[in-house]
Design an enzyme around this catalytic site. Structure first.
Site, PDB file in Angstrom:
ATOM      1  N   THR A  27       0.868  -1.179   0.000  1.00 19.13           N
ATOM      2  CA  THR A  27       0.000   0.000   0.000  1.00 19.13           C
ATOM      3  C   THR A  27       0.891   1.211   0.000  1.00 19.13           C
ATOM      4  OG1 THR A  27      -1.710  -1.086   1.309  1.00 19.13           O
ATOM      5  CG2 THR A  27      -1.620   1.312   1.484  1.00 19.13           C
ATOM      6  N   VAL A  84     -12.381  -6.178   1.626  1.00 22.41           N
ATOM      7  CA  VAL A  84     -11.889  -4.836   1.938  1.00 22.41           C
ATOM      8  C   VAL A  84     -10.793  -4.970   2.989  1.00 22.41           C
ATOM      9  CG1 VAL A  84     -12.508  -2.616   2.989  1.00 22.41           C
ATOM     10  CG2 VAL A  84     -14.078  -3.714   1.364  1.00 22.41           C
ATOM     11  N   GLY A 108      -4.017  -6.666   5.849  1.00 20.50           N
ATOM     12  CA  GLY A 108      -4.960  -5.718   6.418  1.00 20.50           C
ATOM     13  C   GLY A 108      -5.868  -6.297   7.485  1.00 20.50           C
TER      14      GLY A 108
HETATM   15  N1  ASP Z   1      -2.878  -3.415   3.730  1.00 11.41           N
HETATM   16  C1  ASP Z   1      -3.267  -3.778   2.396  1.00 11.41           C
HETATM   17  C2  ASP Z   1      -4.530  -4.604   2.460  1.00 11.41           C
HETATM   18  O1  ASP Z   1      -4.643  -5.444   3.318  1.00 11.41           O
HETATM   19  C3  ASP Z   1      -2.226  -4.532   1.652  1.00 11.41           C
HETATM   20  C4  ASP Z   1      -0.798  -4.159   1.928  1.00 11.41           C
HETATM   21  O2  ASP Z   1      -0.502  -3.040   2.286  1.00 11.41           O
HETATM   22  O3  ASP Z   1       0.089  -4.992   1.792  1.00 11.41           O
HETATM   23  O4  ASP Z   1      -5.348  -4.442   1.620  1.00 11.41           O
END
Ligand code: ASP
Length: 341
Positions: free
Chosen positions: A201, A230, A255
């Site tokens: 992200t 999500v 997430g």
């Molecule tokens: N945090 C993001 C999600 O779970 C993915 C990531 O940052 O690796 O959608």
């Protein structure tokens, strides 16, 4: 951009102050401070490119909110960045679904989840924040809102991401990969050594010359997730939180684990209690590992924080979490310290 500059990586991460002045000039819905040195920080190596977009605003004494939106839009538009926006890896059914959130210095926030066909979900999130009585819009409703407000509909699945998805379909094994250490994001390094990441992200935090903080967070989420899944990025308090009185934090990684602990809010609360940014991120990671020690052996979560004095730092479960910093005196990618070495 990365190839034009020399970036020095530090093996151990320290946070340091870029501003020594904290003059509060009144408190109202938008607290104001004066004479701060602007700074922007963002997750991962590709943050170095995105920070340039933020600095276009911050360097001209612009607002942190405008800076973070402008900055993350660079990653959203970049097809080489396969974990954010256009060119992001799709869900298991081949749909690119995007999550994003934005928050300003006065607790105003907006977010969008499971948004398809829109190149800049961060700008939709900002519009939700500024033009609706709501904080979050999801899926089809979010798309209709975006289209009604002049956003263009486009296919976000690039030939490269389609090819990767078709390859994945052969095994259809859902497996978020821990970041691949020491890969460098640049045009020259595409494909990246060690194979592609399948999640990340861009989380960006900025402090402007008025001393105000803002943050933005945008992602295509975990590659090959279930349709409709999500992550933490659009969940205020999980993927992003900003409190001008303490600091701002954002996350990257699996997430589900960050939502479970409301991670970014927790990091901000640790800063409020006196922890420096890196120490606050470390405490949050330690708490996460304590909550689920077995799972944390095989997943990555990283936090990045910026306090309201301009100090910054990060910490992750696994080695390899990096973040990029830009200020008047620093333009650099740092490697965060981690729970596992
Ligand atoms: N945090 C993001 C999600 O779970 C993915 C990531 O940052 O690796 O959608």
């Amino acid at each position: 951009m990365a190839s034009r500059r020399k970036f020095i990586r530090s093996a151990a991460l320290t946070s340091f102050s870029l501003s020594s002045v904290d003059l509060l000039a009144g408190r109202n819905s938008s607290p104001q401070k004066i004479k701060n040195n602007p700074v922007v920080v963002s997750t991962w190596d590709y943050g170095i490119k995105a920070n340039v977009g933020a600095w276009d605003i911050l360097g001209k004494n612009g607002r942190a909110l405008d800076a973070v939106e402008n900055g993350v839009k660079i990653a959203e538009a970049d097809p080489l960045c396969q974990t954010v926006g256009y060119g992001g890896l799709p869900d298991r059914d081949g749909f690119v679904t995007l999550d994003a959130s934005i928050m300003d210095e006065a607790y105003n926030c907006g977010s969008v989840s499971c948004l398809q066909y829109i190149k800049h979900p961060i700008s939709v999130a900002r519009l939700i924040m500024e033009k609706t009585p709501h904080i979050m819009l999801a899926g089809e409703g979010a798309l209709q809102f975006a289209l009604a407000n002049g956003f263009e509909k486009m296919d976000l699945l690039t030939p490269k991401s389609r090819k990767d998805w078709m390859e994945w379909l052969k095994s259809s094994k859902y497996s978020p990969e821990i970041n691949i250490e020491n890969r460098k994001y640049s045009k020259e390094n595409d494909p990246m050594p060690g194979g592609p990441e399948n999640h990340d992200t861009i989380g960006m935090l900025a402090m402007d010359a008025s001393g105000n903080l803002s943050g933005a967070c945008t992602t295509s989420g975990l590659a090959y997730k279930m349709h409709g899944r999500v992550g933490d990025s659009p969940v205020i308090g999980a993927g992003l939180y900003v409190d001008n009185e303490a600091g701002a934090a954002t996350s990257s990684g699996v997430g589900e684990e960050v939502i479970r602990m409301v991670g970014s809010h927790l990091v901000v609360e640790y800063m409020r209690s006196g922890s420096a940014p890196a120490a606050a991120c470390k405490k949050a990671v330690e708490r996460l590992v304590k909550m689920n020690p077995v799972k944390c052996k095989s997943i990555q979560v990283g936090f990045l924080a910026l306090d309201n004095q301009g100090n910054y730092g990060g910490y992750s479960i696994q080695p390899g979490f990096t973040y990029a910093v830009k200020s008047q005196t620093v333009e650099q990618v740092f490697k965060a310290d981690s729970f596992y070495k």
